[in-house]
Design a protein around this motif. Structure first.
Motif, short mmCIF file in Angstrom:
data_model
loop_
_atom_site.label_atom_id
_atom_site.label_comp_id
_atom_site.label_asym_id
_atom_site.label_seq_id
_atom_site.Cartn_x
_atom_site.Cartn_y
_atom_site.Cartn_z
N VAL A 1 25.28 -7.27 30.26
CA VAL A 1 24.68 -7.01 31.70
C VAL A 1 25.33 -8.35 32.58
CG1 VAL A 1 22.82 -7.09 33.28
CG2 VAL A 1 22.68 -6.19 30.86
N PRO A 2 26.13 -7.70 33.65
CA PRO A 2 26.92 -8.75 34.35
C PRO A 2 25.94 -9.98 34.83
CG PRO A 2 27.28 -6.71 35.11
CD PRO A 2 26.15 -6.63 34.16
N LYS A 3 26.60 -11.20 34.82
CA LYS A 3 25.58 -12.42 35.37
C LYS A 3 25.31 -12.17 36.94
CE LYS A 3 27.85 -15.69 32.25
NZ LYS A 3 28.45 -17.13 32.09
N THR A 4 25.87 -11.47 37.55
CA THR A 4 25.47 -11.24 39.05
C THR A 4 24.21 -10.61 39.02
OG1 THR A 4 26.74 -9.00 39.15
CG2 THR A 4 28.20 -11.17 39.92
N GLN A 5 23.40 -9.87 37.99
CA GLN A 5 22.37 -9.14 37.99
C GLN A 5 21.36 -10.09 37.92
OE1 GLN A 5 21.91 -5.87 38.29
NE2 GLN A 5 24.09 -5.85 39.03
N TRP A 6 21.61 -11.41 37.14
CA TRP A 6 20.80 -12.60 36.79
C TRP A 6 20.70 -13.09 38.40
CZ3 TRP A 6 17.78 -13.45 32.59
CH2 TRP A 6 18.18 -12.80 31.28
N GLU A 7 21.92 -13.44 38.93
CA GLU A 7 21.62 -14.03 40.12
C GLU A 7 21.19 -13.27 41.29
OE1 GLU A 7 25.98 -14.51 40.63
OE2 GLU A 7 26.12 -16.10 39.11
N ALA A 8 21.07 -11.95 41.14
CA ALA A 8 20.38 -11.22 42.28
C ALA A 8 18.98 -11.15 42.03
CB ALA A 8 20.98 -9.64 42.02
N PRO B 1 16.21 -3.12 31.46
CA PRO B 1 16.58 -1.57 31.93
C PRO B 1 18.06 -1.50 31.70
CG PRO B 1 15.02 -2.26 33.51
CD PRO B 1 15.54 -3.46 32.93
N GLN B 2 18.99 -2.29 32.09
CA GLN B 2 20.43 -2.01 31.83
C GLN B 2 20.79 -2.31 30.61
OE1 GLN B 2 22.80 -3.90 35.60
NE2 GLN B 2 20.76 -4.77 35.82
N ALA B 3 20.25 -3.23 29.88
CA ALA B 3 20.57 -3.64 28.31
C ALA B 3 20.05 -2.51 27.55
CB ALA B 3 19.74 -4.86 27.92
N ILE B 4 18.98 -1.73 27.91
CA ILE B 4 18.60 -0.74 27.14
C ILE B 4 19.56 0.54 27.41
CG2 ILE B 4 16.64 1.21 26.72
CD1 ILE B 4 14.61 -0.80 27.50
N ARG B 5 20.14 0.74 28.44
CA ARG B 5 20.93 1.94 28.53
C ARG B 5 22.46 1.46 27.78
NH1 ARG B 5 24.50 2.22 33.01
NH2 ARG B 5 25.13 4.40 33.38
N ILE B 6 22.70 0.28 27.91
CA ILE B 6 23.86 -0.32 27.08
C ILE B 6 23.63 0.10 25.65
CG2 ILE B 6 25.80 -2.17 26.68
CD1 ILE B 6 24.89 -2.76 29.22
N ALA B 7 22.37 -0.17 25.17
CA ALA B 7 22.25 -0.22 23.74
C ALA B 7 22.19 0.99 22.96
CB ALA B 7 20.96 -1.21 23.71
N ILE B 8 21.65 2.15 23.82
CA ILE B 8 21.41 3.50 23.19
C ILE B 8 22.44 3.72 22.31
CG2 ILE B 8 21.02 5.95 23.47
CD1 ILE B 8 19.20 5.12 25.97
N PRO B 9 23.76 3.89 22.70
CA PRO B 9 24.93 4.38 21.68
C PRO B 9 25.00 3.62 20.50
CG PRO B 9 25.64 4.51 24.07
CD PRO B 9 24.40 3.73 23.99
#
Length: 214
Positions: free
Chosen positions: A111-118, A136-144
């Motif tokens: 997940v991009p660091k900019t998301q943490w910064e946001a 939520p973003q990590a789960i989406r990336i993790a599914i495949p």
């Protein structure tokens, strides 16, 4: 049918059912242990990172059949008569958690660091940032990769034959010893494994293509 009786085919199907049950047990247990491992591997605590890393390195450095032997006979040495299913399930849990923890750690860090910064700009606490933005973003990336690893779990349940657990491989071995038709028996076993794994592989590819389009 193919030189085997209906009863013999039913015997292999029962083994298939136990393969699926052990796979689910390994995945659920691996999820329950793997998620905390992923969080520890991604945390700011050096102690948590070292402990989780040590666990992952130890489990990944030992072949799964050896883990099954250690769990099965190690508990027996303690005076407990552990069923083969329980021992195989615990071994699969340890094995799965080490790999799922690494997969999910990579997804969290992807997940991009900019998301943490946001999240920080919104004055959210670290927990709120993780739960509401990062997870939520990590789960989406993790599914495949998670679905793809489930295929490996199914195939690796075959190692439970070393401790006498009744699964698809064990049932094929027993039938081969009684029928002396290795090509027929193990071809059927291969087809059954393929029937379990192929749909999951297709699901993983579909999710991967969907992620690439978005």
């Amino acid at each position: 049918m193919l030189g085997l009786t209906i009863e013999q085919l039913s015997y292999m199907l029962r083994g298939t059912g136990w393969t699926i049950a052990l796979s689910l047990l390994g995945f659920v247990g691996g999820t329950l242990l793997g998620l905390p491992l992923a969080l520890m591997r991604s945390s700011g605590s050096r102690t948590a990172r070292l402990l989780s890393s040590a666990f992952v390195q130890i489990v990944q450095g030992i072949p799964l059949p050896v883990i099954m032997f250690v769990v099965y006979f190690g508990i027996s040495i303690g005076g407990y008569n552990v069923p083969a299913l329980a021992a195989a399930g615990l071994a699969m849990t340890l094995y799965s958690s080490a790999y799922l923890g690494e997969i999910w750690k990579g997804c969290i860090q992807a997940v991009p660091k900019t998301q943490w910064e946001a999240g920080e700009c919104l004055a959210l606490t670290p927990t709120q940032r993780f739960v509401n933005i990062i997870l939520p973003q990590a789960i989406r990336i993790a599914i495949p990769p998670t679905v793809g690893f489930m295929v490996q779990i199914v195939k690796n349940t075959s190692y439970s034959v070393v401790i006498g657990f009744f699964d698809l491989t064990y049932s094929a071995k027993v039938l081969n010893n009684s029928t002396f038709m290795p090509f027929t028996v193990f071809t059927i076993a291969a087809v059954l494994y393929f029937a379990i794994c192929f749909p999951m592989s297709m699901i993983a590819r579909r999710f991967e293509r969907r992620l690439q389009r978005t």
